[in-house]
Design an enzyme around this catalytic site. Structure first.
Site, mmCIF file in Angstrom:
data_model
loop_
_atom_site.group_PDB
_atom_site.id
_atom_site.type_symbol
_atom_site.label_atom_id
_atom_site.label_comp_id
_atom_site.label_asym_id
_atom_site.label_seq_id
_atom_site.Cartn_x
_atom_site.Cartn_y
_atom_site.Cartn_z
ATOM 1 N N ASP A 30 36.559 21.450 -1.114
ATOM 2 C CA ASP A 30 36.905 19.891 -1.196
ATOM 3 C C ASP A 30 38.212 19.995 -1.318
ATOM 4 O O ASP A 30 39.011 20.903 -1.972
ATOM 5 C CB ASP A 30 35.950 19.444 -2.718
ATOM 6 N N LEU A 153 18.031 13.535 0.755
ATOM 7 C CA LEU A 153 17.947 13.608 -0.748
ATOM 8 C C LEU A 153 18.134 12.423 -1.584
ATOM 9 O O LEU A 153 18.877 11.375 -1.074
ATOM 10 C CB LEU A 153 18.569 14.854 -1.354
ATOM 11 N N PHE A 252 8.518 2.673 -2.549
ATOM 12 C CA PHE A 252 9.465 1.817 -2.084
ATOM 13 C C PHE A 252 8.872 0.061 -2.183
ATOM 14 O O PHE A 252 9.265 -0.681 -1.579
ATOM 15 C CB PHE A 252 10.310 1.884 -0.981
ATOM 16 N N CYS A 263 24.108 4.555 -0.501
ATOM 17 C CA CYS A 263 23.791 4.843 0.614
ATOM 18 C C CYS A 263 23.033 3.379 1.513
ATOM 19 O O CYS A 263 23.584 3.019 2.442
ATOM 20 C CB CYS A 263 22.444 5.891 1.041
ATOM 21 N N LYS A 324 20.389 3.391 -10.211
ATOM 22 C CA LYS A 324 19.020 3.923 -10.356
ATOM 23 C C LYS A 324 19.255 4.909 -11.619
ATOM 24 O O LYS A 324 20.245 5.207 -11.774
ATOM 25 C CB LYS A 324 18.402 4.371 -9.127
ATOM 26 N N ARG A 331 28.075 3.090 -7.458
ATOM 27 C CA ARG A 331 28.446 2.697 -6.146
ATOM 28 C C ARG A 331 27.426 1.508 -5.630
ATOM 29 O O ARG A 331 26.175 1.716 -5.680
ATOM 30 C CB ARG A 331 28.649 3.790 -4.961
HETATM 31 P P1 NAD Z 1 30.938 11.877 -2.175
HETATM 32 O O1 NAD Z 1 31.994 10.843 -2.412
HETATM 33 O O2 NAD Z 1 30.217 12.118 -3.488
HETATM 34 O O3 NAD Z 1 31.464 13.161 -1.776
HETATM 35 C C1 NAD Z 1 32.484 13.520 -0.551
HETATM 36 C C2 NAD Z 1 33.483 14.348 -1.101
HETATM 37 O O4 NAD Z 1 34.130 14.739 0.148
HETATM 38 C C3 NAD Z 1 34.349 14.098 -2.173
HETATM 39 O O5 NAD Z 1 34.326 15.223 -3.274
HETATM 40 C C4 NAD Z 1 35.684 14.310 -1.564
HETATM 41 O O6 NAD Z 1 36.998 14.696 -2.291
HETATM 42 C C5 NAD Z 1 35.633 15.152 -0.415
HETATM 43 N N1 NAD Z 1 36.328 15.211 0.766
HETATM 44 C C6 NAD Z 1 36.840 14.062 1.474
HETATM 45 N N2 NAD Z 1 37.727 14.627 2.480
HETATM 46 C C7 NAD Z 1 37.472 15.987 2.586
HETATM 47 C C8 NAD Z 1 38.237 16.919 3.348
HETATM 48 N N3 NAD Z 1 39.179 16.676 4.450
HETATM 49 N N4 NAD Z 1 37.985 18.199 3.265
HETATM 50 C C9 NAD Z 1 37.328 18.521 2.100
HETATM 51 N N5 NAD Z 1 36.486 17.745 1.428
HETATM 52 C C10 NAD Z 1 36.779 16.328 1.480
HETATM 53 O O7 NAD Z 1 29.976 11.440 -1.298
HETATM 54 P P2 NAD Z 1 28.265 11.817 -1.161
HETATM 55 O O8 NAD Z 1 27.779 10.818 -1.919
HETATM 56 O O9 NAD Z 1 28.171 13.279 -1.211
HETATM 57 O O10 NAD Z 1 28.118 11.332 0.683
HETATM 58 C C11 NAD Z 1 28.351 12.390 1.440
HETATM 59 C C12 NAD Z 1 27.665 12.097 2.724
HETATM 60 O O11 NAD Z 1 26.460 12.234 2.677
HETATM 61 C C13 NAD Z 1 27.854 10.618 3.294
HETATM 62 O O12 NAD Z 1 28.020 10.466 4.503
HETATM 63 C C14 NAD Z 1 26.667 10.134 2.630
HETATM 64 O O13 NAD Z 1 26.238 8.738 3.480
HETATM 65 C C15 NAD Z 1 25.687 10.782 2.845
HETATM 66 N N6 NAD Z 1 24.406 11.031 1.978
HETATM 67 C C16 NAD Z 1 24.593 10.584 0.638
HETATM 68 C C17 NAD Z 1 23.378 10.814 -0.120
HETATM 69 C C18 NAD Z 1 23.666 10.449 -1.644
HETATM 70 O O14 NAD Z 1 22.460 10.242 -2.365
HETATM 71 N N7 NAD Z 1 24.820 10.346 -2.150
HETATM 72 C C19 NAD Z 1 22.254 11.076 0.376
HETATM 73 C C20 NAD Z 1 22.155 11.442 1.893
HETATM 74 C C21 NAD Z 1 23.200 11.431 2.753
#
Ligand code: NAD
Length: 448
Positions: A30, A153, A252, A263, A324, A331
């Site tokens: 990260d 997830l 749902f 999301c 939730k 968010r």
């Molecule tokens: P998040 O914001 O919690 O995490 C993203 C991470 O990426 C952050 O820690 C950020 O510092 C890091 N990051 C950004 N640029 C970077 C780089 N260049 N190199 C390394 N790290 C970097 O996001 P999230 O909720 O984990 O979501 C990530 C993806 O998964 C999104 O596309 C989201 O739509 C998808 N997603 C999320 C969920 C959920 O429940 N949160 C479920 C399914 C899919």
């Protein structure tokens, strides 16, 4: 297998930890140095049940580590997951792909030997093509194939969902990726979770289609709830009555204040934009987005109606802030719009959430916080249950009512029954259920 996960947020961290638990050697990368330092100290930057224990075990086993140095983690990796954020782009609602593309550019120079680059972030159809193009242009010698492996997830149940998914979707354009991805998910395959291989573009579409469908299902039952309020029906009975039909399914179908979270809101808007770009508009999703937006504010009007039409100078207690239960994620939480709507009308808002107060403090101004559920009720003119955390499900309603200035309970998750609440002297308002003695809605229950 050696795996690097780029982006260690909700999805990246859970993916990395679970894959290391399967026996793979995983490095989570990260750019956020404080996050990586916290993880190295054994501190978990997010609230997700069971995650801390799993991190501890796998770090101790030597299979899981953390770094900010992508160039060190990637060359040794057989598989690199991209799990960075894809938020809504400011101004137009398209998925903002700058983080994904920035990682692709970094990977181009860092990969060594045949490497499978997997997009786990939710990305619009065609993004995998662009990631492959970026890598091939920056480093024509890179032996890389790009795979789409969207994540399904749910926060709050993330580990269980990752380890026991309904399905794993893998979109490939190169047969070599099939064997590699089968090996990555082999323990799940043994658990009989279907591993579905398809094309990269189809996999990208599956993720948006799934989220949009679920958002539509929630929005549908929310509109049925409004109709129940107007017509004198009970939405929970309707949901049960239709959910027992296998073609519909019972999940749902819980009426509430509208969907939120990291999301559904951004993914539905992004799908609308993608569809428009392809000249193939998705009007059902467009309508879902607009109904849901209006609903969140309408919930504050529902609270105001329950308070006799005016909340100026009144104290409203709010139970639950996160979108939730079992997450600290704020968010797009419906609580944000609901509380803002109450503040705008001159209310004083005091809230309590088991995990969301730190995040809420950064988003909502002029809100006060209480230390527990009962302190929220203290001298309140009304109490609004916004998020159905377990600890709000079995409140001592007598104690709550006694602490309040006037016992009004607006239950936006239908956690309680009218019978239970009125027994303790509450004026009780819920979603899509009649509350009057005669079974007819009261004025406060009218559709908003
Ligand atoms: P998040 O914001 O919690 O995490 C993203 C991470 O990426 C952050 O820690 C950020 O510092 C890091 N990051 C950004 N640029 C970077 C780089 N260049 N190199 C390394 N790290 C970097 O996001 P999230 O909720 O984990 O979501 C990530 C993806 O998964 C999104 O596309 C989201 O739509 C998808 N997603 C999320 C969920 C959920 O429940 N949160 C479920 C399914 C899919």
């Amino acid at each position: 297998m050696k795996i690097a996960i780029v982006g260690s947020g909700y999805v990246g961290l859970v993916t990395g930890v679970c894959l290391s638990d399967f026996g793979h050697e995983v490095v989570c990368v990260d750019t956020d140095q404080s996050k990586i330092e916290a993880l190295e100290r054994g501190e978990i930057p997010i609230y997700e049940p069971g995650l801390a224990e799993l991190v501890k075990t796998n770090v101790a086993s030597g299979r899981l580590s953390f770094t900010t140095d992508l160039a060190q983690a990637v060359p040794v990796a057989d598989v690199v997951f991209i799990a960075v954020g894809t938020p809504s782009r400011r101004g137009d609602g398209h998925a903002d792909l700058r983080y994904v593309y920035a990682v692709a550019r970094e990977l181009a120079d860092a990969v060594s030997g045949f490497t499978v680059v997997v997009t786990k972030s939710t990305v619009p159809v065609g993004t995998g093509d662009e990631v492959a193009h970026i890598i091939a242009t920056a480093n024509p010698d890179a032996d890389v194939t790009v795979v789409s492996n969207p994540e399904f997830l749910r926060e709050g149940a993330a580990i269980e969902d990752f380890k026991r998914p309904d399905r794993i979707v893998v979109g490939i354009e190169d047969e070599r990726a099939r064997a590699v991805m089968s090996e990555v998910y082999r323990p799940l395959y043994l658990n009989k979770s279907p591993l579905m291989f398809t094309t990269r573009r189809t996999a990208e579409l599956i993720k948006y289609a799934a989220n949009a469908f679920l958002a539509m299902k929630i929005t549908f039952i929310n509109e049925i709830a409004d109709l129940c309020e107007a017509a004198g029906g009970d939405v929970q009975e309707v949901a049960r009555g239709i959910g027992l039909d296998n073609r519909i399914g019972s999940k749902f179908l819980h009426a509430g204040p509208g969907y939120g979270g990291s999301c559904f809101p951004k993914d539905t808007v992004a799908l609308v934009k993608i569809a428009q770009d392809f000249g193939s508009p998705m009007r059902l999703v467009e309508t879902t987005v607009s109904i849901n937006e209006q609903r969140k504010r309408a919930m504050s009007r529902k609270v105001i109606a329950a308070c006799g039409g005016d909340v100026r100078g009144k104290t409203i207690g709010v139970l639950g802030l996160t979108f939730k239960p079992n997450t600290d994620d704020m968010r797009e939480a419906p609580s944000i719009d609901i509380i803002q709507g109450l503040l705008d009308k001159g209310a004083r808002v005091v809230a309590y959430d088991p995990q969301g107060m730190v995040g809420a403090r950064e988003i909502i101004e002029n809100i006060e916080f209480a230390s527990n559920s009962y302190a929220v009720a203290d001298k309140a003119d009304a109490l609004v249950l916004v998020t159905e955390w377990d600890e709000f499900r079995s409140l001592d309603l007598g104690r709550v009512a006694a602490a309040m200035k006037s016992p009004v309970l607006v239950d936006l998750r239908n956690v309680y029954s009218a019978q239970e609440a009125t027994k303790h002297g509450f004026e009780y308002v819920s979603i899509g259920r009649p509350v009057g003695v005669d079974g007819k809605p009261r004025p406060g229950e009218a559709a908003v």
